[in-house]
Design an enzyme around this catalytic site. Structure first.
Site, mmCIF file in Angstrom:
data_model
loop_
_atom_site.group_PDB
_atom_site.id
_atom_site.type_symbol
_atom_site.label_atom_id
_atom_site.label_comp_id
_atom_site.label_asym_id
_atom_site.label_seq_id
_atom_site.Cartn_x
_atom_site.Cartn_y
_atom_site.Cartn_z
ATOM 1 N N GLY A 42 0.847 -1.241 -0.024
ATOM 2 C CA GLY A 42 -0.106 -0.296 -0.118
ATOM 3 C C GLY A 42 0.660 1.437 -0.098
ATOM 4 N N ASP A 46 -6.037 -7.873 -6.309
ATOM 5 C CA ASP A 46 -5.535 -8.072 -4.981
ATOM 6 C C ASP A 46 -4.367 -6.896 -4.820
ATOM 7 O OD1 ASP A 46 -7.233 -10.200 -3.866
ATOM 8 O OD2 ASP A 46 -5.767 -11.514 -4.894
ATOM 9 N N LEU A 47 -4.415 -5.932 -4.091
ATOM 10 C CA LEU A 47 -3.562 -4.784 -4.259
ATOM 11 C C LEU A 47 -2.319 -5.176 -3.786
ATOM 12 C CD1 LEU A 47 -3.241 -1.812 -4.199
ATOM 13 C CD2 LEU A 47 -3.757 -1.772 -1.884
ATOM 14 N N ASP A 48 -1.164 -4.913 -4.748
ATOM 15 C CA ASP A 48 0.368 -5.274 -4.627
ATOM 16 C C ASP A 48 0.431 -6.639 -4.285
ATOM 17 O OD1 ASP A 48 0.703 -2.586 -4.917
ATOM 18 O OD2 ASP A 48 0.496 -2.117 -2.837
ATOM 19 N N GLU A 49 -0.214 -7.711 -4.706
ATOM 20 C CA GLU A 49 -0.170 -8.882 -4.438
ATOM 21 C C GLU A 49 -0.331 -9.947 -5.649
ATOM 22 O OE1 GLU A 49 -2.582 -10.661 -1.443
ATOM 23 O OE2 GLU A 49 -2.319 -9.100 -0.129
#
Length: 302
Positions: A219, A244-247
């Site tokens: 994040g 999926d944020l930054d995944e």
């Protein structure tokens, strides 16, 4: 002659140089005979294998991955027939595969916000001829990069963005990307969260640089949080974007050692250097067809 015209001429020369070269990427369940089948197939079309890299997760129950680069005289005249004939092998071994032709350069769009260090690194590599791509356009939610982009003859589009108008903005972005026939989207510190609809529209075609050694400090504000935590290593991660944020599947990572004397601003300065080199590596490997995505991981043939 403008810089853009010069780049187009260079692209045409490169395309002609590689007109008889191609790459084949294959993913399937591992079993005996795959390499033999591929080699025999290419031999039937008088193709000379220039480079071959393969990987198996488990010889008994695992997955098999291979990247082959080959040369064949008069390849443009054979390509369609080769692809049609290859369907038989793909069916037999239940392969996921793709042919990439070296004379057909991928077209890219770069998305950027206020910070331009990653954009500048990409433009530098492109000017040097070290990126196998035509940069079709740059899109930004700030005007900061306009002059440096337009000086190279690349179209620049300023599209203000925030969470209240996100769908409207992405509709216009998709229109531009499709109009310019873009193959890959590069987020060079584009500080906006993308919607699921946008991400799904370009599955495994959006490359992001995250200013942290993921999975740590996902994040916003990773350098401030890294400083508060007193880390001794900072890094950057380039990955494909998922919902999926930054995944998303990680392509490349790197780190630099830091210590107690480095404040948050110094960490950012060091971090920008890491971000530049990590993003460029990831983009190069994507453009050179060195990456196969498997689940939430990547196989990267170097």
């Amino acid at each position: 002659m403008t810089i853009n015209m010069e780049q187009n001429e260079k692209s045409n020369l490169e395309n002609n140089r590689y007109v008889n070269r191609a790459r084949l990427l294959v993913k399937c369940s591992d079993k005996p005979g795959i390499v033999s089948a591929l080699s025999t197939f290419l031999h039937q079309y008088d193709a000379n294998i220039i480079e071959s890299n393969q990987f198996s997760t488990d010889p008994e129950k695992g997955m098999f991955f291979i990247r082959i680069e080959y040369y064949s005289d008069n390849l443009p005249l054979k390509a369609k027939q080769m692809e049609k004939e290859f369907e038989k092998i793909a069916t037999e071994y239940q392969m996921e595969y793709h042919f990439y032709y070296r004379n057909i350069r991928q077209r890219s769009a770069i998305f950027v916000s206020k910070e331009t260090h990653c954009l500048l690194e990409l433009l530098w590599e492109w000017q040097n001829g070290d990126l196998e791509t035509d940069i079709a356009l740059v899109i930004s939610n700030h005007e900061t990069a306009r002059s440096m982009v337009e000086a190279l003859g690349i179209p620049f589009y300023y599209i203000p963005a925030n969470k209240d108008i996100r769908q409207q903005v992405e509709k216009e972005q998709i229109r531009l990307v499709e109009e310019y026939q873009v193959d890959v989207l590069i987020l060079a510190r584009y500080m906006q969260i993308l919607t699921p609809d946008f991400v799904n529209h370009f599955k495994n075609r959006i490359i992001n640089i995250h200013h942290s050694f993921l999975p740590a400090f996902i994040g916003a504000g990773p350098y401030e949080r890294a400083f508060a935590r007193g880390v001794k290593l900072i890094g950057a991660t380039s990955h494909y974007v998922t919902n999926d944020l930054d995944e998303g599947p990680i392509i490349e990572q790197d780190v630099e050692r830091v210590d107690h004397r480095d404040d948050a601003e110094q960490l950012k300065k060091i971090g920008r250097q890491i971000e530049r080199r990590v993003l460029v590596k990831a983009v190069k490997w994507h453009l050179e067809n060195r990456i196969i995505v498997e689940g939430n991981k990547t196989i990267v043939f170097q």
